[in-house]
Design an enzyme around this catalytic site. Structure first.
Site, PDB file in Angstrom:
ATOM      1  N   LYS A 171      24.813 -32.969 -59.208  1.00  0.00           N
ATOM      2  CA  LYS A 171      24.859 -34.314 -59.147  1.00  0.00           C
ATOM      3  C   LYS A 171      23.215 -34.784 -59.488  1.00  0.00           C
ATOM      4  CE  LYS A 171      23.560 -36.953 -56.664  1.00  0.00           C
ATOM      5  NZ  LYS A 171      22.261 -37.675 -56.314  1.00  0.00           N
ATOM      6  N   THR A 182      16.108 -35.441 -58.420  1.00  0.00           N
ATOM      7  CA  THR A 182      17.113 -35.885 -57.383  1.00  0.00           C
ATOM      8  C   THR A 182      18.674 -35.315 -57.585  1.00  0.00           C
ATOM      9  OG1 THR A 182      15.985 -37.983 -56.959  1.00  0.00           O
ATOM     10  CG2 THR A 182      18.192 -37.876 -56.288  1.00  0.00           C
ATOM     11  N   GLU A 262      20.361 -42.991 -65.497  1.00  0.00           N
ATOM     12  CA  GLU A 262      20.780 -44.630 -64.952  1.00  0.00           C
ATOM     13  C   GLU A 262      20.349 -45.587 -66.022  1.00  0.00           C
ATOM     14  OE1 GLU A 262      20.591 -43.996 -59.940  1.00  0.00           O
ATOM     15  OE2 GLU A 262      18.878 -45.020 -61.180  1.00  0.00           O
ATOM     16  N   ASN A 384      18.964 -50.173 -59.979  1.00  0.00           N
ATOM     17  CA  ASN A 384      18.081 -49.832 -58.973  1.00  0.00           C
ATOM     18  C   ASN A 384      17.330 -50.950 -58.181  1.00  0.00           C
ATOM     19  OD1 ASN A 384      17.246 -46.673 -58.856  1.00  0.00           O
ATOM     20  ND2 ASN A 384      17.326 -47.355 -60.960  1.00  0.00           N
TER      21      ASN A 384
END
Length: 389
Positions: A171, A182, A262, A384
């Site tokens: 992930k 991350t 993202e 974010n």
């Protein structure tokens, strides 16, 4: 196919949110049924290491574990001794269900930093997941989905060696920087692999994959890559073949993280050639990949090579020696900068493609390095700005 592609592994998932929370499954349990229990890891170098990272790095010192439990939505990071107690409690509960000591259970968490876990639903989720253990493809796919946070899709891999298999899931989509990303990654294999070989192979595979992606220059507190070997195939692999397939798996998974960056619309491959050594090439590639201005230019489909060379110029001579008058830069095969000056017309570059290749030749040697990143869009800021940390 995912982590259950390799023989000897079972997985189960569960809903482990507090009452009134999401009904999405957010806990995965993966069990190695053996006959081997090799388990090794590579972890974030961030000094604010999360409680599960501390726990898991300690218990894997001997290179052995029989299971891993993963929760998403809460990182259990920056939570002090209470957080470490919670990670241990997750290991103990998992062990109780499986007949393993807590020290044989790895723990991974991902999500919001600075909050203790809502432990009761997680412990209940472990009980549920342990009752649903399966080797099916569907179970593997459910586990890959359960570990997601802001990801828009699951990311898995399945590869075949000579009589043995390798599967994996990861992930990650934001807070991605070189030196891991991350992410939580688990790779399983049914090959016979001892801990020392596994450590060396995983370290090398990560060096060329997860350590060379950069979405936004931000390093996480929870990054974990685990490799577990069951030995269920009965085959001891050729070390070269094992390294190649493991590196291929990590490479594919790392690029899928970048592809799911993202809000991103373009993947960017930055390859630096003609360096005096690999470290110099890597330093230059990372300098370019970290340019917010370049990432914005790619989002606008502008092959702005000036932003490339400006970033290259920030790398100290002591780190990477080269002559700016000998540097070439190409976007998708069009040499827009030649010898540090304008080259071909940038309008010749096709930027209406999902993958942009930026090739840099320093003209100073024979070494090269590659870093993957993506563009920076309005959507990244929106995601974010709204994501509570």
């Amino acid at each position: 196919m995912s982590i259950t592609y390799a023989a000897g592994f079972q997985t189960g998932t569960a809903i482990a949110h507090r009452p009134g929370g999401s009904r999405r499954r957010n806990l995965a349990l993966v069990v190695n049924k053996g006959p081997m229990d090799t388990a090794v890891g590579v972890f974030t170098p961030n000094r604010f290491r999360a409680a599960p990272v501390i726990w898991t790095s300690r218990i894997l010192e001997e290179g052995r574990a029989g299971a891993v439990v993963i929760n998403s939505g809460n990182a259990n990071a920056c939570t002090g001794s209470e957080g470490l107690d919670q990670a241990k409690a997750m290991a103990e509960r998992t062990g109780r269900n499986l007949g393993l000591p807590a020290e044989q259970v790895a723990v991974c968490s991902t999500g919001i930093i600075g909050h203790l876990l809502h432990l009761d639903p997680i412990l209940a989720g472990i009980d549920q997941a342990a009752q649903e253990l399966s080797t099916s493809q569907e179970a593997g796919e459910a586990a890959a989905k359960a570990i997601l946070t802001t990801d828009t899709c699951t990311k898995t891999v399945a590869l075949d060696g000579s009589g043995w298999r390798l599967g994996g899931m990861v992930k990650g989509s934001g807070m991605i920087a070189p030196q891991l990303a991350t992410m939580i990654c688990l790779i399983t294999t049914d090959a016979i692999v001892e801990p020392d070989q596994a450590r060396r192979a995983l370290s090398e595979a990560c060096r060329l994959s997860f350590n060379r992606i950069d979405v936004d220059g931000c390093m996480s507190t929870n990054d974990t890559v685990l490799l577990m070997a069951s030995g269920a195939s009965g085959v001891r692999p050729d070390p070269v073949e094992f390294q190649e397939l493991l590196s291929q798996a990590c490479g594919e998974l790392s690029r899928r993280i970048v592809a799911d960056g993202e809000g991103s619309r373009h993947r960017i491959r930055i390859q630096v050639d003609g360096a005096g050594n690999e470290d110099a090439a890597l330093a230059c590639a990372r300098a370019v990949s970290g340019s917010t201005l370049l990432k914005c230019a790619v989002a606008g489909e502008d092959p702005n090579w000036g932003r490339v060379v400006a970033s290259l110029g920030t790398v100290p001579v002591s780190t990477a020696a080269y002559d700016p008058d000998h540097v070439d830069v190409s976007f998708n095969g069009v040499k827009v900068c030649q010898g540090g000056r304008p080259g071909q017309d940038p309008s010749l570059v096709d930027m209406h493609v999902p993958e942009v290749h930026i090739d840099i030749d320093l003209g100073h040697g024979d070494s090269q390095a590659t870093v993957w990143t993506d563009d920076l869009t309005h959507e990244y800021v929106t995601i974010n700005a709204d994501y509570h940390t």
